[in-house]
Write an enzyme that holds these catalytic residues in place. Structure first.
Site, PDB file in Angstrom:
ATOM      1  N   ARG A 143      46.176  36.489  56.373  1.00  0.00           N
ATOM      2  CA  ARG A 143      44.780  36.045  56.473  1.00  0.00           C
ATOM      3  C   ARG A 143      44.664  35.002  57.564  1.00  0.00           C
ATOM      4  O   ARG A 143      45.393  34.015  57.566  1.00  0.00           O
ATOM      5  CB  ARG A 143      44.305  35.466  55.136  1.00  0.00           C
ATOM      6  CG  ARG A 143      44.208  36.548  54.095  1.00  0.00           C
ATOM      7  CD  ARG A 143      43.705  36.040  52.762  1.00  0.00           C
ATOM      8  NE  ARG A 143      43.823  37.125  51.798  1.00  0.00           N
ATOM      9  CZ  ARG A 143      43.596  37.004  50.505  1.00  0.00           C
ATOM     10  NH1 ARG A 143      43.204  35.850  50.006  1.00  0.00           N
ATOM     11  NH2 ARG A 143      43.723  38.049  49.704  1.00  0.00           N
ATOM     12  N   SER A 160      39.589  38.650  50.909  1.00  0.00           N
ATOM     13  CA  SER A 160      39.220  38.386  49.519  1.00  0.00           C
ATOM     14  C   SER A 160      38.051  37.420  49.357  1.00  0.00           C
ATOM     15  O   SER A 160      36.951  37.728  49.763  1.00  0.00           O
ATOM     16  CB  SER A 160      40.450  37.871  48.782  1.00  0.00           C
ATOM     17  OG  SER A 160      40.204  37.814  47.430  1.00  0.00           O
ATOM     18  N   ASP A 194      34.372  38.651  43.641  1.00  0.00           N
ATOM     19  CA  ASP A 194      34.648  38.093  44.969  1.00  0.00           C
ATOM     20  C   ASP A 194      34.452  39.172  46.037  1.00  0.00           C
ATOM     21  O   ASP A 194      34.041  40.295  45.735  1.00  0.00           O
ATOM     22  CB  ASP A 194      36.047  37.468  45.025  1.00  0.00           C
ATOM     23  CG  ASP A 194      37.161  38.506  45.003  1.00  0.00           C
ATOM     24  OD1 ASP A 194      36.925  39.610  44.482  1.00  0.00           O
ATOM     25  OD2 ASP A 194      38.271  38.209  45.492  1.00  0.00           O
ATOM     26  N   ASP A 223      36.303  41.213  47.783  1.00  0.00           N
ATOM     27  CA  ASP A 223      36.941  42.524  47.649  1.00  0.00           C
ATOM     28  C   ASP A 223      36.926  43.038  46.212  1.00  0.00           C
ATOM     29  O   ASP A 223      37.585  44.031  45.889  1.00  0.00           O
ATOM     30  CB  ASP A 223      38.370  42.500  48.207  1.00  0.00           C
ATOM     31  CG  ASP A 223      39.284  41.538  47.475  1.00  0.00           C
ATOM     32  OD1 ASP A 223      38.778  40.529  46.937  1.00  0.00           O
ATOM     33  OD2 ASP A 223      40.508  41.773  47.431  1.00  0.00           O
ATOM     34  N   ASP A 255      38.159  42.170  43.377  1.00  0.00           N
ATOM     35  CA  ASP A 255      39.257  42.155  42.414  1.00  0.00           C
ATOM     36  C   ASP A 255      39.172  40.963  41.462  1.00  0.00           C
ATOM     37  O   ASP A 255      39.840  40.919  40.441  1.00  0.00           O
ATOM     38  CB  ASP A 255      40.637  42.233  43.101  1.00  0.00           C
ATOM     39  CG  ASP A 255      40.869  41.131  44.116  1.00  0.00           C
ATOM     40  OD1 ASP A 255      39.927  40.362  44.408  1.00  0.00           O
ATOM     41  OD2 ASP A 255      42.000  41.042  44.636  1.00  0.00           O
ATOM     42  N   ARG A 256      38.328  39.970  41.817  1.00  0.00           N
ATOM     43  CA  ARG A 256      38.167  38.821  40.909  1.00  0.00           C
ATOM     44  C   ARG A 256      36.903  38.958  40.082  1.00  0.00           C
ATOM     45  O   ARG A 256      35.974  39.687  40.449  1.00  0.00           O
ATOM     46  CB  ARG A 256      38.051  37.523  41.712  1.00  0.00           C
ATOM     47  CG  ARG A 256      39.279  37.189  42.490  1.00  0.00           C
ATOM     48  CD  ARG A 256      39.134  35.838  43.125  1.00  0.00           C
ATOM     49  NE  ARG A 256      40.370  35.515  43.838  1.00  0.00           N
ATOM     50  CZ  ARG A 256      40.772  34.285  44.120  1.00  0.00           C
ATOM     51  NH1 ARG A 256      40.032  33.254  43.771  1.00  0.00           N
ATOM     52  NH2 ARG A 256      41.900  34.092  44.753  1.00  0.00           N
ATOM     53  N   THR A 310      52.586  33.175  40.975  1.00  0.00           N
ATOM     54  CA  THR A 310      51.221  33.446  41.410  1.00  0.00           C
ATOM     55  C   THR A 310      51.167  34.649  42.353  1.00  0.00           C
ATOM     56  O   THR A 310      52.008  34.767  43.242  1.00  0.00           O
ATOM     57  CB  THR A 310      50.667  32.203  42.113  1.00  0.00           C
ATOM     58  OG1 THR A 310      50.626  31.147  41.168  1.00  0.00           O
ATOM     59  CG2 THR A 310      49.277  32.448  42.672  1.00  0.00           C
ATOM     60  N   GLU A 336      45.385  36.018  35.784  1.00  0.00           N
ATOM     61  CA  GLU A 336      45.658  34.770  36.472  1.00  0.00           C
ATOM     62  C   GLU A 336      44.488  33.821  36.242  1.00  0.00           C
ATOM     63  O   GLU A 336      43.343  34.262  36.063  1.00  0.00           O
ATOM     64  CB  GLU A 336      45.808  34.998  37.973  1.00  0.00           C
ATOM     65  CG  GLU A 336      46.993  35.844  38.361  1.00  0.00           C
ATOM     66  CD  GLU A 336      47.253  35.766  39.858  1.00  0.00           C
ATOM     67  OE1 GLU A 336      48.106  34.978  40.262  1.00  0.00           O
ATOM     68  OE2 GLU A 336      46.584  36.483  40.620  1.00  0.00           O
ATOM     69  N   SER A 371      43.062  32.214  38.392  1.00  0.00           N
ATOM     70  CA  SER A 371      42.205  32.252  39.571  1.00  0.00           C
ATOM     71  C   SER A 371      41.177  33.384  39.485  1.00  0.00           C
ATOM     72  O   SER A 371      40.878  34.016  40.473  1.00  0.00           O
ATOM     73  CB  SER A 371      43.068  32.411  40.812  1.00  0.00           C
ATOM     74  OG  SER A 371      43.924  33.532  40.672  1.00  0.00           O
TER      75      SER A 371
END
Ligand code: VG1
Ligand code: CO
Length: 579
Positions: A22, A121, A297, A299, A301-302, A365, A384, A386
């Site tokens: 990133r 992300s 988020d 992308d 995934d969150r 993580t 997680e 996060s």
């Protein structure tokens, strides 16, 4: 098309972090920059694996994705890849990529062997913001460290890359297959619908009928915020068309290259509009808040799960999903194989695992560590702190899956009594705390601090951690009401499946009463360093589980800041984000 060999020289710093490479867009657009990383990935995978491969190339649609897709397609052709699959308009959420690798069958009966996912992300997008790329393997999960380390090694020695420079740009806005012929034979590009494979998978996991009943009940109100990320490409089909939610319950569901200028991170700080609607903002909302709210988020995934005026911590969320999965979600009806969490995630899941006598794992993580456990049949649900939650239906965390899991639990708890008083998100969480105890939890992020200062702070903590008596002396000097540290270490993980070891995964201070303080450096930032401080305290006493989290944690926070000399090292008197 022809294959050209282009001379190049290495760029510094192309080391994939927690989840890929990133960097600022400005870095990625430098001539050869993306090319070097893609070629290094092909080299790391080895020619044998790349020749004849079928690769998915798509992402969250952020700025520079369209150019990147054309470059990667041309390089794939030149490196002997047989097919490239692209989600329409280059859009595929990270979980959808994982699902596509595992489930999709191509127009000619082929199966995917890997993917380049184009996303940074939850980091902002646009010409002055971030871009990112990561490679996922044949199981649908992120490349393991063995591969990402090799990719990095190749980026440091790269001298040339291969590209089919004369291959015309493919039209990614229309679905269909385009055939090309190269020096070694055919090369196909297939553009396909971004949502249909993923929706099919979701329908095989959840009972859509029961969720539909809940969502269409006048008692239940719902709101979903995609923060202009790629979740928007799925939200209407799933929540409105399939499940009967009202169209106005969708917020920011048009994917945008710059996420509308926002920070596509689903937490209480950045998902402002949703937070305000749910009655958790500074002022009271105009309308009665919905019963349920969720955000994703960039992308997708969150996830963040909210009830009316109520925030569910991600650590609690995964524990609650695990505790209810067998009853509420058909996919799990024959039982859970095991559960897992990342090290800094609270121990709420541990308590559930113990109660239900489930296999339990604590990994570093980053989602890549869950994949081996799932492939070996050791883990069904994981998460997680996060805002990442998921299961072994794919090998990535899955934001929409988490929302459907919560809706399933709500539907189950309200089954047969949708006419009575609704069992709310808050009821479910409080009931969970009453049964299992509560883990008060918070995370402090110090973003973009001087990289040298961050390193010094971590080195100081590693050194300090070796003398518990010194640690406890400092603590007693700060707060006499905080218990003793009984163990401290640098977390190291030995993968129980392949035996690989990952060291330096964060510094842990474990307290006598079950509290924990964890310090680690982020591996997803694109500038400076980010220090993360994780603070957790367990409360079993039912009379003490209803406190305000920040009040309950205040003594531990004070200890953490003094122990780490946070202000002294970083010059920061407060974190940039608290979650
Ligand atoms: C962060 C989170 C980690 C998550 C990773 C990727 O990593 O802490 O839990 O897996 O982001 O998430 P770090 O190294 O910055 O702490 V995502 O949604 O950015 O792909
Ligand atoms: Co993400």
């Amino acid at each position: 098309f022809k294959v050209s060999r282009v001379d190049t020289t290495p760029f510094d710093g192309q080391k994939p972090g927690t989840s890929g490479l990133r960097k600022k867009v400005k870095v990625f657009v430098q001539p050869h920059y993306l090319h070097n990383f893609v070629q290094a990935t092909f080299n790391a995978l080895t020619e044998e694996k790349v020749r004849g491969a079928t690769l998915v190339v798509s992402g969250d649609g952020r700025y520079f994705s369209k150019e990147a897709i054309q470059i990667i397609t041309k390089m794939s052709a030149a490196n002997g890849v047989r097919r490239v699959w692209i989600g329409q308009n280059g859009l595929l959420s990270t979980p959808a990529v994982s699902a596509v690798i595992r489930e999709r069958v191509g127009a000619d009966g082929s199966k995917a062997t890997g993917a380049f996912i184009l996303t940074a992300s939850h980091n902002p997008g646009g010409p002055n913001e971030d871009f990112g790329i990561k490679y996922n393997m044949e199981n649908g999960g992120p490349a393991p460290e063995g591969i990402t380390n090799k990719i990095y090694e190749y980026t440091t020695t790269i001298k040339e890359y291969l590209i089919a420079a004369d291959l015309p740009d493919v039209d990614i806005s229309t679905t269909g297959v385009t055939n090309f012929t190269g020096p070694e034979g055919p090369f196909d590009v297939e553009v396909f619908d971004s949502a249909s494979d993923y929706i099919k998978l979701m329908k095989s996991i959840f009972d859509f009928e029961s969720i539909r009943k809940l969502l269409t009940s006048p008692k239940f109100t719902f709101c979903y915020d995609a923060l202009h990320g790629v979740a928007g490409a799925y939200a209407k089909s799933i929540f409105v068309d399939e499940l009967g939610a009202q169209e106005r319950s969708l917020l920011n569901c048009t994917p945008k290259e710059d996420f509308g200028g926002g920070h596509p991170d689903p937490n209480l700080t950045y998902a402002k509009e949703l937070v305000a609607r749910l009655g958790l903002g500074k002022s009271e909302p105009q309308d009665e808040p919905p019963e349920f709210g969720a955000a994703a988020d960039g992308d997708a995934d969150r996830n963040m799960i909210l009830g009316k005026r109520f925030f569910v911590t991600p650590s609690d969320s995964v524990a609650i999903i695990a505790a209810n999965a067998v009853e509420a979600i058909p996919y799990f009806s024959s039982g859970l194989k095991g559960v897992a969490r990342s090290m800094p995630t609270s121990a709420a899941l541990d308590v559930v695992a113990k109660h239900l006598n489930l296999k339990f794992f604590e990994v570093p993580t980053g989602w890549k560590f869950f994949g081996n456990l799932m492939d070996a049949g050791l883990c069904s649900v994981c998460g997680e702190e996060s805002f990442g939650t998921g299961s072994d239906h794919i090998r990535e965390k899955d934001g929409i899956w988490a929302v459907l899991a919560w809706l399933s639990i709500l539907a189950y708890k309200n089954k047969d009594k949708l006419e009575d008083k609704l069992v709310t998100v808050e009821d479910i969480v409080r009931q969970h705390w009453a049964t299992y105890g509560r883990h008060y939890y918070t995370r402090y992020d110090y973003e973009n601090v001087d990289a040298g200062a961050a390193k010094e702070l971590m080195a100081y903590l590693v050194k300090l951690q070796s003398s518990l008596s010194e640690v406890n002396e400092i603590i007693k000097g700060v707060r006499s009401d905080v218990s003793n540290v009984v163990h401290a270490d640098e977390f190291e993980y030995k993968d129980p499946v392949d035996g690989s070891v990952s060291s330096h995964q964060g510094i842990r201070y474990l307290f006598e009463d079950g509290s924990r303080l964890i310090f680690r450096l982020s591996g997803t930032g694109s500038e400076g360093a980010t220090i993360r401080l994780y603070i957790e305290q367990y409360e079993k006493d039912p009379s003490k589980i209803g406190r305000l989290s920040n009040e309950a944690l205040a003594p531990l926070v004070e200890v953490a800041l003094k122990l780490s000399k946070m202000e002294e090292f970083t010059g920061r008197s407060a974190p940039t984000v608290i979650t």
